[in-house]
Motif scaffolding. Structure first.
Motif, PDB file in Angstrom:
ATOM      1  N   GLY A   1     -58.669  -0.793  -5.613  1.00  0.00           N
ATOM      2  CA  GLY A   1     -59.415   0.408  -5.936  1.00  0.00           C
ATOM      3  C   GLY A   1     -58.577   1.662  -6.040  1.00  0.00           C
ATOM      4  O   GLY A   1     -58.938   2.599  -6.744  1.00  0.00           O
ATOM      5  N   PHE A   2     -57.434   1.700  -5.371  1.00  0.00           N
ATOM      6  CA  PHE A   2     -56.602   2.901  -5.363  1.00  0.00           C
ATOM      7  C   PHE A   2     -55.499   2.856  -6.423  1.00  0.00           C
ATOM      8  O   PHE A   2     -54.734   3.803  -6.560  1.00  0.00           O
ATOM      9  N   SER A   3     -55.395   1.755  -7.181  1.00  0.00           N
ATOM     10  CA  SER A   3     -54.267   1.600  -8.098  1.00  0.00           C
ATOM     11  C   SER A   3     -54.293   2.640  -9.210  1.00  0.00           C
ATOM     12  O   SER A   3     -53.251   3.185  -9.592  1.00  0.00           O
ATOM     13  N   GLY A   4     -55.484   2.933  -9.746  1.00  0.00           N
ATOM     14  CA  GLY A   4     -55.570   3.923 -10.814  1.00  0.00           C
ATOM     15  C   GLY A   4     -55.143   5.298 -10.352  1.00  0.00           C
ATOM     16  O   GLY A   4     -54.432   6.025 -11.060  1.00  0.00           O
ATOM     17  N   VAL A   5     -55.555   5.683  -9.151  1.00  0.00           N
ATOM     18  CA  VAL A   5     -55.181   6.996  -8.606  1.00  0.00           C
ATOM     19  C   VAL A   5     -53.672   7.072  -8.398  1.00  0.00           C
ATOM     20  O   VAL A   5     -53.028   8.083  -8.731  1.00  0.00           O
ATOM     21  N   LEU A   6     -53.066   5.999  -7.848  1.00  0.00           N
ATOM     22  CA  LEU A   6     -51.627   5.997  -7.617  1.00  0.00           C
ATOM     23  C   LEU A   6     -50.856   6.074  -8.932  1.00  0.00           C
ATOM     24  O   LEU A   6     -49.865   6.812  -9.041  1.00  0.00           O
ATOM     25  N   LEU A   7     -51.295   5.314  -9.949  1.00  0.00           N
ATOM     26  CA  LEU A   7     -50.630   5.363 -11.248  1.00  0.00           C
ATOM     27  C   LEU A   7     -50.691   6.759 -11.842  1.00  0.00           C
ATOM     28  O   LEU A   7     -49.694   7.280 -12.352  1.00  0.00           O
ATOM     29  N   LEU A   8     -51.867   7.371 -11.777  1.00  0.00           N
ATOM     30  CA  LEU A   8     -52.029   8.706 -12.340  1.00  0.00           C
ATOM     31  C   LEU A   8     -51.172   9.715 -11.587  1.00  0.00           C
ATOM     32  O   LEU A   8     -50.488  10.549 -12.201  1.00  0.00           O
ATOM     33  N   ALA A   9     -51.185   9.660 -10.262  1.00  0.00           N
ATOM     34  CA  ALA A   9     -50.396  10.607  -9.476  1.00  0.00           C
ATOM     35  C   ALA A   9     -48.906  10.449  -9.756  1.00  0.00           C
ATOM     36  O   ALA A   9     -48.183  11.444  -9.921  1.00  0.00           O
ATOM     37  N   ALA A  10     -48.430   9.204  -9.826  1.00  0.00           N
ATOM     38  CA  ALA A  10     -47.005   8.976 -10.088  1.00  0.00           C
ATOM     39  C   ALA A  10     -46.608   9.486 -11.469  1.00  0.00           C
ATOM     40  O   ALA A  10     -45.547  10.100 -11.641  1.00  0.00           O
ATOM     41  N   ALA A  11     -47.449   9.256 -12.458  1.00  0.00           N
ATOM     42  CA  ALA A  11     -47.132   9.701 -13.818  1.00  0.00           C
ATOM     43  C   ALA A  11     -47.143  11.226 -13.923  1.00  0.00           C
ATOM     44  O   ALA A  11     -46.293  11.815 -14.594  1.00  0.00           O
ATOM     45  N   VAL A  12     -48.090  11.862 -13.262  1.00  0.00           N
ATOM     46  CA  VAL A  12     -48.145  13.334 -13.290  1.00  0.00           C
ATOM     47  C   VAL A  12     -46.912  13.922 -12.622  1.00  0.00           C
ATOM     48  O   VAL A  12     -46.299  14.875 -13.127  1.00  0.00           O
ATOM     49  N   LEU A  13     -46.519  13.371 -11.473  1.00  0.00           N
ATOM     50  CA  LEU A  13     -45.317  13.857 -10.792  1.00  0.00           C
ATOM     51  C   LEU A  13     -44.078  13.646 -11.655  1.00  0.00           C
ATOM     52  O   LEU A  13     -43.189  14.515 -11.702  1.00  0.00           O
TER      53      LEU A  13
END
Length: 724
Positions: A72-84
């Motif tokens: 469930g948290f994979s999408g949030v982690l991917l988005l956060a990593a890409a934004v950073l």
């Protein structure tokens, strides 16, 4: 001798000078190419935003392609990593790549959240008729039956934790007085949503999952209206809109009975259930099926007619024309008409895309900005993909945006080359109108053909003449009369206008039948691999979204996709998900390619779909019997497919002999584990089909057997049920 030890003019020296010349020429060519790419990249920098929906859609498509549900948290982690990463990277291209990855992660996250938001208890097994109580959500009516959706309160003898959120039920009786929003009770038999009829076929269960429909079935008693209960305002508003749509569809069909009236009702309200199958097939096979989907054509005509009518009326009032911005007033009226049409049509994906793009056009008029551009398409696609990311897997969404993108890209290209001194005489305008219709159809047909061939396995060859005849009727007859009827409906004076619009549709149907009945009107193709559609999609997007000469590199996708298709033959054998039937693909000396079924009377829907997957016309191609291409007896059938021996076993007593002699055995009954393990041949039994869904089998030239199953293709996702 020179310093290399070679005599001047010697062969070695000549070769070395030629090599140095080639190196210099190559270096100059590489430098020129690098400079050109640099110029093109700088020129295209302002168009990077056009790729935003492509990145979002890629992320959503990746989510749906997974075989297991991600954490469930994979999408949030991917988005956060890409934004950073996008914030940390220096350099335009690195930051652009990171931004694209961030948008893809956003699409992935949107799909994941959407799947969680619509989640409901899975429906695992068929139920005999029992009492269902709930609120009527929507109704689709045809001459023979009604199909309606119920938001379920309870199902008899089913615990709340196993009760689906919604069910879709068909009712063939005449008694039906309930309206959307009312609570009803009826007895109905229910089944889980059907899985794909073949590996890789369209997944109706996934489509229904995102409508929160967990079961489908049939009613055995008429719906009984129950006492009303208080509902939230939003629910009451939705019910009133649906009631208005249903009432209008009934009004149109009553005023104009027949095929034409049913299609006018579909164009006005989005309710297509009343369209006869023969009429819809004629439109599809003549390339006119786009007239049934409420898209840019309908939205543009409806709002455009309102815009010009209001502007003309205001221009006739001299004080208003001289003192007020009547063009902006007309744009506001057209925008309001678009909102009304969107609501009335049910708000499908193509209608939403058309409304967003049209609203941007009229908002641009209100703001004195440029109206039509590819940015409008990008905004519309991004909005739809972020709110309903499942649209990326639906052929309607794909074809709608493919046509819109290609048309606007083509007209942007043509507008830069238009002759400013061109004639505006009537005959010149008429010629440009005809050429415009022909160009529009050719561009839209080319853009949508890969999606039609991938999803439906056919393309309409004579769509150009059909559209040349039909488009003026739609623009100058059907839509004006339909808008007139809508305006007169509150006064009860709309009947004649609906009949006039239906007459125009009847003329279009005559064109459709004449075109579709011609020899070679439809080209069929076997099922494509997904990679071929992906290559053509990316190539087409590169061709349309870029403006520099390197856009032509997108054409390389055509031969690449052709190689992929050539290397992906259709299955040689299909096994039905019921476990009771199968069909083999053979070539008959008299009738040409055909399917030979074990029992042509069973699994009719699956047989038609298998024909399409094999590149055959489901109507014209014959369905043979397996005994016509093999040998059959009381214990089953035996046939040879591409050098491999197939045995179809109907009696467990003959299984041992079949396993000893055949390369592949299909047992139309359940086997225990011991008998299955003892079989020396590749074995597919009814239990395997029930667990894993329909099977498709390929036989290589060397006799190697490859089997794919529906469960293997779908994986374990929320819409596949507990069994996957």
């Amino acid at each position: 001798m020179d310093e290399t030890g070679s005599a001047p003019g010697s062969a070695r020296e000549v070769w070395r000078r030629a090599a140095r010349d080639r190196t210099r020429r190559f270096s100059k060519l590489a430098a020129a190419a690098g400079a050109a790419i640099g110029r093109w990249s700088a020129a295209e920098a302002g168009r990077l935003a056009l790729w935003a929906p492509v990145a979002i859609g890629s992320g959503a498509a990746f989510y749906f392609s997974l075989r297991v549900e991600p954490p469930g948290f994979s999408g949030v982690l991917l988005l956060a990593a890409a934004v950073l990463a996008a914030r940390a990277f220096s350099g335009d291209w690195r930051r652009a790549v990171a931004a694209g990855i961030a948008l893809a992660a956003l699409g992935f996250l949107a799909a994941d959240l959407r799947a969680a938001l619509v989640a409901a208890p899975p429906f695992e097994r068929a139920l005999t008729p029992r009492e269902v109580t709930g609120r009527l959500v929507s109704v689709e009516e045809s001459a023979a039956s009604r199909r309606f959706v119920i938001a379920v309160d309870s199902i008899a003898r089913l615990p709340p934790g196993a009760t689906p959120a919604r069910v879709r039920v068909s009712w063939r009786g005449r008694e039906f007085e309930a309206l959307p929003g009312e609570r009803i009770r009826l007895r109905a038999g229910l089944n889980p949503p059907p899985p794909p009829a073949a590996p890789g076929a369209f997944d109706f269960a996934r489509h229904l999952y995102f409508q929160r429909i967990g079961a489908v079935g049939y009613a055995v008693t008429a719906p009984e209206r129950l006492d009303a209960e208080e509902t939230p305002f939003a629910g009451r508003l939705r019910a009133r809109v649906e009631t208005a749509r249903l009432a209008l569809a009934r009004r149109i069909v009553a005023a104009a009975p027949g095929e034409g009236g049913a299609i006018v009702a579909a164009v006005a309200t989005g309710k297509r259930e009343a369209i006869p199958e023969a009429a819809e097939r004629a439109l599809q096979r003549s390339g006119l099926a786009h007239l049934l989907a409420i898209s840019g054509l309908h939205m543009g005509l409806a709002t455009g007619l309102v815009f010009f009518a209001v502007r003309l009326a205001l221009a006739a009032v001299e004080p208003a024309a001289l003192r007020h911005p009547i063009k902006k007033w007309a744009a506001a009226a057209a925008l309001a008409a678009g909102v009304g049409y969107l609501i009335l049509s049910g708000g499908g994906w193509s209608a939403r895309r058309a409304f967003i793009m049209t609203s941007i056009v009229f908002l641009a008029i209100l703001a004195d900005r440029r109206a039509l551009s590819l940015r409008n398409v990008a905004i519309a696609a991004s909005v739809i993909l972020l709110t309903t990311p499942e649209a990326v897997m639906h052929p309607g969404f794909q074809m709608s945006f493919a046509a819109a993108t290609a048309l606007i890209a083509a007209y942007e290209w043509a507008s830069r080359r238009a002759d400013p001194s061109r004639s505006f005489a009537f005959d010149a305008r008429a010629r440009r109108y005809v050429v415009g219709i022909a160009a529009t159809d050719a561009i839209a047909a080319t853009a949508t053909a890969p999606f039609a061939l991938y999803h439906f396995n056919y393309a309409a060859i004579y769509s150009l003449p059909a559209n040349l005849a039909a488009m003026p009727l739609m623009a100058f007859w059907i839509m004006p009369f339909a808008l007139t009827a809508l305006a007169l409906a509150p006064l009860g004076l709309d009947g004649w206008a609906w009949r006039a619009a239906a007459q125009g549709v009847d003329w279009i149907l005559a064109v459709a039948r004449a075109v579709s009945s011609q020899p070679g009107a439809v080209a069929f193709t076997p099922q494509w691999p997904p990679a071929a559609l992906g290559a053509l999609t990316l190539g087409g997007l590169w061709l349309c979204l870029q403006s520099a000469p390197w856009r032509l590199a997108g054409l390389a996708a055509i031969p690449l996709a052709g190689v992929m298709i050539a290397l992906s033959p259709p299955p040689d054998l299909f096994v039905a998900g019921s476990g009771e039937n199968l069909a083999v693909r053979v070539k008959d000396d008299t009738d040409g390619p055909m399917l030979a079924a074990f029992d042509p009377r069973k699994d009719r829907f699956a047989l038609d779909l298998w024909k399409e997957a094999a590149g055959l016309d489901p109507e014209a191609a014959p369905t043979g019997r397996l005994r016509e291409v093999g040998r059959c007896g009381p214990e089953g059938c035996v046939a040879v497919l591409r050098g491999a021996r197939l045995a179809v076993s109907t009696d467990p007593l003959g299984l041992a002999e079949d396993c000893a002699r055949a390369d592949l055995v299909v047992a139309l009954y359940f086997l225990d584990g011991a008998n299955g393990r003892a079989c020396a041949a590749r074995l597919v039994d009814r239990g395997a089909v029930w667990r894993e869904g329909a099977h498709a089998v390929w036989i290589g030239r060397d006799g190697a057997i490859r089997i794919r199953t529906v469960a293997e293709m779908r994986g374990k996702r929320p819409w596949t049920g507990a069994g996957g």
